[in-house]
Design a protein around this motif. Structure first.
Motif, PDB file in Angstrom:
ATOM      1  N   PHE A 613       0.815  -1.204   0.000  1.00  0.00           N
ATOM      2  CA  PHE A 613       0.000   0.000   0.000  1.00  0.00           C
ATOM      3  C   PHE A 613       0.856   1.264   0.000  1.00  0.00           C
ATOM      4  CE2 PHE A 613      -2.905   3.134   1.964  1.00  0.00           C
ATOM      5  CZ  PHE A 613      -3.943   3.043   1.059  1.00  0.00           C
ATOM      6  N   VAL A 614       1.878   1.277   0.871  1.00  0.00           N
ATOM      7  CA  VAL A 614       2.722   2.472   0.984  1.00  0.00           C
ATOM      8  C   VAL A 614       3.564   2.665  -0.273  1.00  0.00           C
ATOM      9  CG1 VAL A 614       4.637   3.523   2.248  1.00  0.00           C
ATOM     10  CG2 VAL A 614       2.782   2.411   3.501  1.00  0.00           C
ATOM     11  N   ILE A 615       4.232   1.616  -0.719  1.00  0.00           N
ATOM     12  CA  ILE A 615       5.111   1.763  -1.882  1.00  0.00           C
ATOM     13  C   ILE A 615       4.305   2.035  -3.147  1.00  0.00           C
ATOM     14  CG2 ILE A 615       6.858   0.621  -3.300  1.00  0.00           C
ATOM     15  CD1 ILE A 615       7.850  -0.803  -0.863  1.00  0.00           C
ATOM     16  N   SER A 616       3.080   1.508  -3.222  1.00  0.00           N
ATOM     17  CA  SER A 616       2.237   1.812  -4.385  1.00  0.00           C
ATOM     18  C   SER A 616       1.952   3.304  -4.463  1.00  0.00           C
ATOM     19  CB  SER A 616       0.920   1.027  -4.298  1.00  0.00           C
ATOM     20  OG  SER A 616       1.135  -0.350  -4.446  1.00  0.00           O
ATOM     21  N   ARG A 617       1.691   3.921  -3.306  1.00  0.00           N
ATOM     22  CA  ARG A 617       1.450   5.366  -3.304  1.00  0.00           C
ATOM     23  C   ARG A 617       2.706   6.134  -3.698  1.00  0.00           C
ATOM     24  NH1 ARG A 617      -3.562   6.609  -0.931  1.00  0.00           N
ATOM     25  NH2 ARG A 617      -3.192   8.622  -1.912  1.00  0.00           N
ATOM     26  N   ILE A 618       3.856   5.664  -3.248  1.00  0.00           N
ATOM     27  CA  ILE A 618       5.110   6.323  -3.633  1.00  0.00           C
ATOM     28  C   ILE A 618       5.340   6.180  -5.137  1.00  0.00           C
ATOM     29  CG2 ILE A 618       7.620   6.298  -3.336  1.00  0.00           C
ATOM     30  CD1 ILE A 618       7.138   5.268  -0.478  1.00  0.00           C
ATOM     31  N   LYS A 619       5.096   4.988  -5.651  1.00  0.00           N
ATOM     32  CA  LYS A 619       5.346   4.739  -7.066  1.00  0.00           C
ATOM     33  C   LYS A 619       4.416   5.570  -7.958  1.00  0.00           C
ATOM     34  CE  LYS A 619       6.188   0.991 -10.333  1.00  0.00           C
ATOM     35  NZ  LYS A 619       6.199  -0.478 -10.549  1.00  0.00           N
ATOM     36  N   GLU A 620       3.187   5.803  -7.487  1.00  0.00           N
ATOM     37  CA  GLU A 620       2.272   6.658  -8.252  1.00  0.00           C
ATOM     38  C   GLU A 620       2.888   8.048  -8.456  1.00  0.00           C
ATOM     39  OE1 GLU A 620      -1.613   6.864  -6.562  1.00  0.00           O
ATOM     40  OE2 GLU A 620      -1.812   4.688  -6.417  1.00  0.00           O
ATOM     41  N   GLY A 621       3.465   8.563  -7.383  1.00  0.00           N
ATOM     42  CA  GLY A 621       4.090   9.881  -7.495  1.00  0.00           C
ATOM     43  C   GLY A 621       5.273   9.868  -8.443  1.00  0.00           C
ATOM     44  N   VAL A 622       6.099   8.834  -8.355  1.00  0.00           N
ATOM     45  CA  VAL A 622       7.260   8.732  -9.240  1.00  0.00           C
ATOM     46  C   VAL A 622       6.813   8.686 -10.696  1.00  0.00           C
ATOM     47  CG1 VAL A 622       9.182   7.242  -9.928  1.00  0.00           C
ATOM     48  CG2 VAL A 622       8.719   7.632  -7.503  1.00  0.00           C
ATOM     49  N   ARG A 623       5.771   7.943 -10.999  1.00  0.00           N
ATOM     50  CA  ARG A 623       5.304   7.818 -12.380  1.00  0.00           C
ATOM     51  C   ARG A 623       4.633   9.101 -12.876  1.00  0.00           C
ATOM     52  NH1 ARG A 623       2.916   2.055 -13.937  1.00  0.00           N
ATOM     53  NH2 ARG A 623       3.180   3.114 -15.945  1.00  0.00           N
ATOM     54  N   ARG A 624       4.177   9.925 -11.963  1.00  0.00           N
ATOM     55  CA  ARG A 624       3.618  11.225 -12.383  1.00  0.00           C
ATOM     56  C   ARG A 624       4.710  12.258 -12.633  1.00  0.00           C
ATOM     57  NH1 ARG A 624      -0.231  10.429  -8.173  1.00  0.00           N
ATOM     58  NH2 ARG A 624       0.922  11.929  -6.893  1.00  0.00           N
ATOM     59  N   GLY A 625       5.948  11.891 -12.320  1.00  0.00           N
ATOM     60  CA  GLY A 625       7.048  12.819 -12.528  1.00  0.00           C
ATOM     61  C   GLY A 625       7.453  13.563 -11.284  1.00  0.00           C
ATOM     62  N   VAL A 626       6.896  13.232 -10.143  1.00  0.00           N
ATOM     63  CA  VAL A 626       7.282  13.877  -8.884  1.00  0.00           C
ATOM     64  C   VAL A 626       8.699  13.432  -8.526  1.00  0.00           C
ATOM     65  CG1 VAL A 626       6.741  14.057  -6.418  1.00  0.00           C
ATOM     66  CG2 VAL A 626       4.886  13.928  -8.104  1.00  0.00           C
ATOM     67  N   TRP A 703      14.113  -0.945 -12.598  1.00  0.00           N
ATOM     68  CA  TRP A 703      13.029  -0.196 -13.267  1.00  0.00           C
ATOM     69  C   TRP A 703      13.406   1.275 -13.338  1.00  0.00           C
ATOM     70  CZ3 TRP A 703       9.259   3.338 -11.097  1.00  0.00           C
ATOM     71  CH2 TRP A 703       8.215   3.660 -11.975  1.00  0.00           C
ATOM     72  N   ARG A 704      13.282   1.834 -14.518  1.00  0.00           N
ATOM     73  CA  ARG A 704      13.679   3.220 -14.696  1.00  0.00           C
ATOM     74  C   ARG A 704      12.508   4.171 -14.561  1.00  0.00           C
ATOM     75  NH1 ARG A 704      18.378   3.265 -12.940  1.00  0.00           N
ATOM     76  NH2 ARG A 704      19.905   2.098 -14.123  1.00  0.00           N
ATOM     77  N   GLY A 705      11.299   3.655 -14.550  1.00  0.00           N
ATOM     78  CA  GLY A 705      10.132   4.487 -14.271  1.00  0.00           C
ATOM     79  C   GLY A 705      10.038   5.704 -15.136  1.00  0.00           C
ATOM     80  N   ALA A 706      10.016   5.482 -16.450  1.00  0.00           N
ATOM     81  CA  ALA A 706       9.802   6.623 -17.346  1.00  0.00           C
ATOM     82  C   ALA A 706       8.611   7.396 -16.855  1.00  0.00           C
ATOM     83  CB  ALA A 706       9.553   6.105 -18.759  1.00  0.00           C
ATOM     84  N   ARG A 707       8.708   8.685 -16.889  1.00  0.00           N
ATOM     85  CA  ARG A 707       7.700   9.531 -16.252  1.00  0.00           C
ATOM     86  C   ARG A 707       6.377   9.480 -17.001  1.00  0.00           C
ATOM     87  NH1 ARG A 707      10.265   9.982 -11.522  1.00  0.00           N
ATOM     88  NH2 ARG A 707      12.297  10.913 -11.735  1.00  0.00           N
ATOM     89  N   THR A 708       5.890   8.286 -17.124  1.00  0.00           N
ATOM     90  CA  THR A 708       4.589   8.104 -17.777  1.00  0.00           C
ATOM     91  C   THR A 708       3.491   8.286 -16.767  1.00  0.00           C
ATOM     92  OG1 THR A 708       4.698   5.755 -17.334  1.00  0.00           O
ATOM     93  CG2 THR A 708       5.544   6.491 -19.449  1.00  0.00           C
ATOM     94  N   ALA A 709       2.328   8.529 -17.289  1.00  0.00           N
ATOM     95  CA  ALA A 709       1.194   8.708 -16.383  1.00  0.00           C
ATOM     96  C   ALA A 709       0.880   7.403 -15.681  1.00  0.00           C
ATOM     97  CB  ALA A 709      -0.026   9.175 -17.169  1.00  0.00           C
ATOM     98  N   SER A 710       0.535   7.505 -14.420  1.00  0.00           N
ATOM     99  CA  SER A 710       0.175   6.323 -13.650  1.00  0.00           C
ATOM    100  C   SER A 710      -1.191   5.824 -14.061  1.00  0.00           C
ATOM    101  CB  SER A 710       0.162   6.676 -12.159  1.00  0.00           C
ATOM    102  OG  SER A 710      -0.914   7.533 -11.899  1.00  0.00           O
TER     103      SER A 710
END
Length: 723
Positions: A613-626, A703-710
């Motif tokens: 739950f916690v890391i999913s919320r963090i990853k959402e921000g990373v994928r939004r470009g935060v 994972w490089r997490g290209a700043r794609t939309a979540s």
């Protein structure tokens, strides 16, 4: 927006009443099917492990397995004066006549007087297997009560394995009812505090309870594959209420967040889909993690752990299904009703709340190195007592004295120490060597006669086909005492090799003491295998969920820290005597052999709830470009409230088990409550964010997490466009 959680939520939200009716039909069918099929309880053969288990298998083959025995104790009501031998013999004879007339009774032995003449006992052997005695003991107890009423001047009482086992079941049932009375109101109050709505607060509780009911039925069906050792219902209640409320809470909180963010632009159905696209996936991952972690208990090769694994898997998966089917339907129905009320009152939509960082998180953001070092050292210090942990099985003498027949058990053992425990030497050989085997067993009995750990009258038996022989040796010590354990060691290492061992035949030792010793040894042998499998499963599940090897390693390390610290606190609390009055227990100076393994497996699974739950919320921000740092702070800050609420519910459920009368259940409840507290308030709020702040972008390697939309952003845009 095409994954299974969203598709299931979309259908349920679009057809809410069908989904609700379908869920409750599913619950009824599960329970009905379980009742129709009945439960398949584990037999004596299922419980055998180690040398004791091998000996019992040989004894059963020859019809010499231990049978259920009840003992009727007769003494003066004061218990201190000598019993008149004529009166005592007459009452013992009356007991014997009544017992012999019962169809449940196999045989009745002659009366045995205590050495001081203060008591006489009558041993009654019941028909059937050892574990079945508790089902048929009531007629025997009724006859004992009749004799007691006929002789008011005497104390005529009955005890034995069947009576005590029946009493354990009754006391456990009343204990569980009391824990429900504690846990349910506190859970409801917590949910009311979180949601400020009676309707929203009752939804998680109703879904958890309905999931438990369905799981009870399914576990009865599953018992025909994995026999139930009698702990399945306990585990379903323990785990079901915790994960059922947690999964629903995660989903509800996310739906509320999206409702506030949408400001009335999205329909209730669209909001449900949006919650499913984010928290729905987290629930599925968490549920799978708990189920897969629990499955490692099957590696223990033990019927008790197989029952625990089956119950945990069933109730977790049912809770996941409920959160993906009936929960979206309920949310859609409640959301539509809330919108109608708001429209009638012309009430504006609540504004989305900004992410708030609590004091601990702000401290972690400012001093990540210091926080990581201090928190890690503190957990390692708490884990230190683990090095001195002593594991044992819990003997019958550790049962609460509120258990039926336990006070009589104490008086019987005081008057007749030789019935406290017994060794059983079992030998299998060809029929033509029966006399030779019997002579060797008599020699063994003679050699052990003067042993202080084995005295009393030994009993030699031979099977009808003369292939199996058995020697019963009384042990005047409780199984948990060192003299009893030492006597087993001498029997296996000296007396048996010096006599029967010279014949070159198959021989093994079982009995009360051997069972007590062999079970913890079996658990210690299996522990490395299960922990290794558990670490591998945790690592792979985390890597699969987040595409990050680094987070996989972090998850394993943090779970080990949490489990080690909670086991250290458990050892410090229960192996000593300082907390006896506080937690209402009598310390045995040991920890139940099942507790560490159970804790490791269940904790690793439940920890994945918060981690996903916690890391999913963090990853959402990373994928939004935060930026990585801000994504960590926002992700932890936005999930802190729901994690705290979920942890409080779990701690309440687990802590309620500390009030049980059985010390092993106390230890399990206590250790899980401590583990969840540490996991939610130290691991997820201090250590995890500190580590991720220090690692930065490296947390997500490879994972490089290209700043794609979540998924959440894409979902919002598509739903807004449709609107």
């Amino acid at each position: 927006m095409t994954n299974y959680p969203v598709r299931m939520a979309r259908w349920s939200a679009g057809h809410p009443w069908r989904a609700i009716a379908g869920w409750f039909l599913f619950v009824v069918l599960c329970l009905g099917a379980g009742i129709a099929a009945g439960s398949n309880p584990a037999t004596s053969a299922d419980f055998g492990v180690g040398e004791a288990g091998r000996a019992e298998a040989i004894a059963r083959e020859g019809g010499l397995a231990q049978r259920p025995v009840e003992r009727v104790l007769i003494e003066n009501r004061s218990g201190s004066a000598a019993l008149d031998r004529t009166e005592g013999a007459a009452v013992a004879g009356e007991v014997a006549r009544r017992m012999r007339a019962l169809p449940e009774v196999r045989s009745v032995a002659g009366p045995v007087w205590s050495k001081d003449g203060r008591a006489v006992r009558v041993d009654v052997t019941m028909k059937g297997a050892e574990l079945d005695g508790k089902k048929h003991v009531d007629p025997l107890r009724a006859q004992t009560a009749e004799v007691r009423r006929a002789h008011p001047g005497l104390r005529v009482e009955e005890t034995g394995g069947p009576s005590i086992s029946q009493g354990v079941d009754k006391l456990r049932g009343s204990d569980l009812s009391r824990t429900e009375m504690i846990a349910l109101p506190i859970t409801l109050l917590t949910l009311l505090f979180v949601f400020r709505s009676v309707a929203m607060a009752t939804v998680p509780l109703l879904l958890a309870l309905s999931s438990i009911v369905a799981s009870v039925g399914l576990s009865m069906l599953a018992s025909h594959v994995f026999p139930d050792a009698g702990v399945g219902t306990n585990i379903i209640l323990l785990i079901g209420l915790a994960v059922g409320v947690d999964y629903t809470l995660f989903y509800l909180k996310r739906e509320r967040e999206e409702r506030a963010r949408a400001q009335g632009w999205l329909s209730p159905q669209a909001l449900v889909e949006l919650a499913a696209a984010t928290s729905g996936r987290a629930v599925v991952l968490s549920g799978l993690a708990v189920a897969v972690s629990s499955a490692t208990l099957f590696l223990a090769d033990d019927v008790i752990f197989s029952s625990i694994a089956t119950a945990a898997i069933v109730v977790t998966l049912v809770a996941v299904v409920s959160s993906l089917t009936v929960l979206p339907a309920l949310l859609a129905a409640l959301g539509a009703r809330a919108e109608r009320r708001a429209a009638r009152r012309n009430k504006p939509q609540p504004a989305p709340k900004p992410v708030r960082h609590n004091a601990l998180l702000r401290l972690t953001a400012r001093r990540p190195v210091a926080v990581l070092a201090v928190a890690s050292v503190a957990l390692l210090a708490l884990a230190a007592p683990l090095l001195g942990m002593r594991l044992t099985d819990m003997g019958r003498e550790t049962h609460s004295r509120q258990t039926q027949s336990m006070p009589t058990f104490d008086r019987l053992n005081a008057a007749f120490p030789e019935v406290k425990a017994a060794h059983q030497v079992v030998v299998r050989a060809s029929a033509d060597r029966a006399d030779e085997v019997a002579a060797a067993l008599r020699a063994l009995a003679a050699e052990a006669k003067d042993d202080p750990g084995m005295n009393g009258t030994s009993t030699l038996r031979t099977s009808a086909d003369h292939r199996v022989s058995s020697l019963d040796l009384p042990v005047p010590h409780y199984v948990s005492t060192q003299p009893a354990q030492d006597s087993l060691e001498r029997l296996r290492d000296r007396y048996l090799p010096d006599t029967v061992g010279k014949l070159g035949v198959e021989a093994a030792v079982t009995g009360d003491v051997a069972r007590y010793a062999d079970y913890p040894a079996h658990q210690k042998q299996k522990l490395p295998l299960i922990i290794g499998a558990l670490l591998l499963v945790t690592f792979l599940m985390t890597v699969w969920a987040f595409r990050s090897v680094v987070l996989g390693v972090v998850g394993v390390v943090l779970n080990l820290l949490s489990a080690g610290a909670s086991l250290g606190v458990l050892t410090l609390t229960f192996q000593g005597s300082w907390a006896e009055g506080l937690l209402d227990f009598d310390s045995t100076g040991t920890i139940g052999s099942r507790v560490p393994l159970f804790l490791f497996v269940i904790l690793f699974g439940l920890s994945m709830d918060y981690q996903v739950f916690v890391i999913s919320r963090i990853k959402e921000g990373v994928r939004r470009g935060v930026p990585a740092r801000q994504a960590v702070l926002d992700g932890v800050g936005s999930s802190a409230g729901v994690v705290t609420s979920a942890a409080f519910v779990m701690v309440t459920v687990f802590a309620s088990f500390v009030s049980l009368h059985f010390i092993e259940m106390k230890q399990i409840g206590f250790s899980l409550a401590v583990a969840v507290l540490l996991d939610a308030f130290v691991i997820r709020v201090l250590i995890l964010p500190a580590l991720m702040l220090l690692l930065g972008e490296r947390s997500w390697w490879p994972w490089r997490g290209a700043r794609t939309a979540s998924p959440e952003t894409k979902a919002t845009r598509s739903l807004m466009n449709v609107g």
